[in-house]
Structure formats: C-alpha cells, structure tokens
Design a protein around this motif. Structure first.
Motif, short mmCIF file in Angstrom:
data_model
loop_
_atom_site.label_atom_id
_atom_site.label_comp_id
_atom_site.label_asym_id
_atom_site.label_seq_id
_atom_site.Cartn_x
_atom_site.Cartn_y
_atom_site.Cartn_z
N SER A 180 -28.96 -22.23 -83.71
CA SER A 180 -28.59 -23.11 -82.61
C SER A 180 -29.18 -22.65 -81.28
O SER A 180 -29.37 -23.44 -80.37
N SER A 181 -29.49 -21.36 -81.19
CA SER A 181 -30.08 -20.81 -79.97
C SER A 181 -31.57 -21.10 -79.87
O SER A 181 -32.20 -20.81 -78.85
N GLY A 182 -32.16 -21.67 -80.94
CA GLY A 182 -33.59 -21.95 -80.95
C GLY A 182 -34.41 -20.85 -81.58
O GLY A 182 -35.62 -21.00 -81.77
N ILE A 183 -33.77 -19.74 -81.93
CA ILE A 183 -34.48 -18.64 -82.58
C ILE A 183 -34.71 -18.97 -84.05
O ILE A 183 -33.83 -19.49 -84.73
N ARG A 184 -35.90 -18.68 -84.52
CA ARG A 184 -36.25 -18.94 -85.92
C ARG A 184 -36.11 -17.66 -86.73
O ARG A 184 -36.59 -16.60 -86.33
N VAL A 185 -35.43 -17.77 -87.88
CA VAL A 185 -35.26 -16.63 -88.79
C VAL A 185 -36.19 -16.82 -89.99
O VAL A 185 -36.11 -17.84 -90.68
N ASN A 186 -37.06 -15.87 -90.22
CA ASN A 186 -37.87 -15.86 -91.44
C ASN A 186 -37.23 -14.84 -92.37
O ASN A 186 -37.39 -13.63 -92.20
#
Length: 219
Positions: A138-144
């Motif tokens: 939701s914060s815009g951070i992408r998790v790979n």
C-alpha cells in the motif's frame, strides 16, 4: 482428470524419493528438491504447484523449513504441509504460526498423509495458485519475494536477508496491527525465545531502516 502437482522439499534424498514414489502411485504428480535454492529457482521459472510439502529441518541449509514456509505462504497462494520429526507442542505451534496448513510427524503413515493432502486440497479447491514474485504494498514499495529485494517507485532498492523477508511476510499475513514477538521469534528461528533475547527487535530495527530508506515508513 489432470493430476495435482505436489512439490516436496526435504534434505533427505532417500526419504524424499520414497515419498515421491508413494504419492505418484496414488493420484499425484510430484517434483522433489533437496536444496531450497533449487526449489526457489523452480518457483522463479513460473512453476505453480498445487501443494508444497516441507521438511521441518533442512540440515545445513542457511534457511529453515519454517523460513521457507513463511516465504512460500507470502508469495504463493497454495497449501503447505510440514513434515516434522518433533512432536512437541512448540514445534507444531511454530509450523502453524509460519502459515502451514497441516503438520505431519515422522515417521508418518502414507494413508494419513494422503488423507491430509486431500483435505487441504479440498479447502483450496477453485482458488488456484496465486504466485506473486512481485507484490506492491500500500505504501507503493514493491516486494520481489524471489530475489529478496524491496524497491520504490523512485528506483531505489534494498536487499533483505531470509529472516528479514520472513518477518515482513509475518507482518503482511497478520490481521492485527502488530506481530507478537514470541510468535515471530518461534516462527523465524524455530525455538522458544529466551527472556533476554532481542533478536526480533534487531530484525524489526533493520527492516524498519530499510523501509525508511525507501520512503515506506516514517522514521
């Protein structure tokens, strides 16, 4: 009717081979791995198993079966059954806290394991795999999840350790606004937390700093 694909991860190659053959004689297709690195490479190729069977202990692996379970449940929407040689309540609790749908103690009865596999698959019927190698928070951070990496919309990136990734998965999977330290420690490390052990606090601090670097939380 297409056979369900079961993936087995166990560092004991012989017992894994026997289990694979027993399940294949029934109604399943199976693929097995003895190293978590090979297992995750397979997932990275786009594989979508119907169910994953994980050994609780993975020998000399850098990550434990609990960590693998937490990572799988965070990135792959399929059931996980943990195999354990330890029937202590804490071990069972650790498996369930890591997201396991079932646990089976060794030595196991193949009929019981087959029944548990069938029961879990029925619960997941119609849901299908939900592979998420990349997830946007939701914060815009992408998790790979595969590469253990966080990235921001501005192009900044940070790498996570296995345990930092497991902690993040616990936070994301929790319905509460916090994760209990005792639960987090037992899930990530596989043992009970001592009264003066601050390993989880250190992990939280490290993860928070990395999120701050990406603008994900306020310092």
């Amino acid at each position: 009717m297409k056979r369900k694909l079961i993936c087995i991860l166990d560092d004991d190659e012989i017992s894994t081979l026997f289990l694979k053959r027993k399940l294949e004689r029934r109604k399943y297709s199976c693929i097995s791995f003895c190293q978590s690195a090979d297992f995750f490479s397979w997932l990275d190729s786009g594989a979508a198993p119907s169910l994953v069977i994980l050994d609780y202990f993975l020998g000399n692996e850098r990550c434990s079966g609990l960590e693998v379970c937490t990572r799988v449940k965070g990135a792959l929407g399929v059931p996980v059954i943990m195999l354990t040689g330890d029937c202590r309540t804490m071990t069972i609790v650790n498996c369930l806290n890591a997201g396991a749908d079932q646990y089976v103690t060794k030595p196991y009865d193949i009929d019981e394991l087959d029944a548990r596999i069938g029961a879990v698959l029925r619960l997941y019927k119609g849901k299908g795999p939900n592979f998420r190698p990349n997830e946007i928070l939701s914060s815009g951070i992408r998790v790979n999840w595969d590469e253990r990496r966080l990235s921001s919309t501005h192009g900044s990136e940070v790498s996570l350790t296995e345990k930092e990734l497991a902690l993040l998965a616990l936070f994301l999977a929790s319905d509460e606004a916090y994760v209990d330290r005792e639960r987090a420690f037992s899930t990530i490390y596989g043992v009970e937390r001592g009264p003066w052990n601050r390993a989880v606090d250190v992990l939280i601090s490290r993860l928070r700093k990395k999120l701050v670097l990406l603008g994900g939380v306020v310092a």
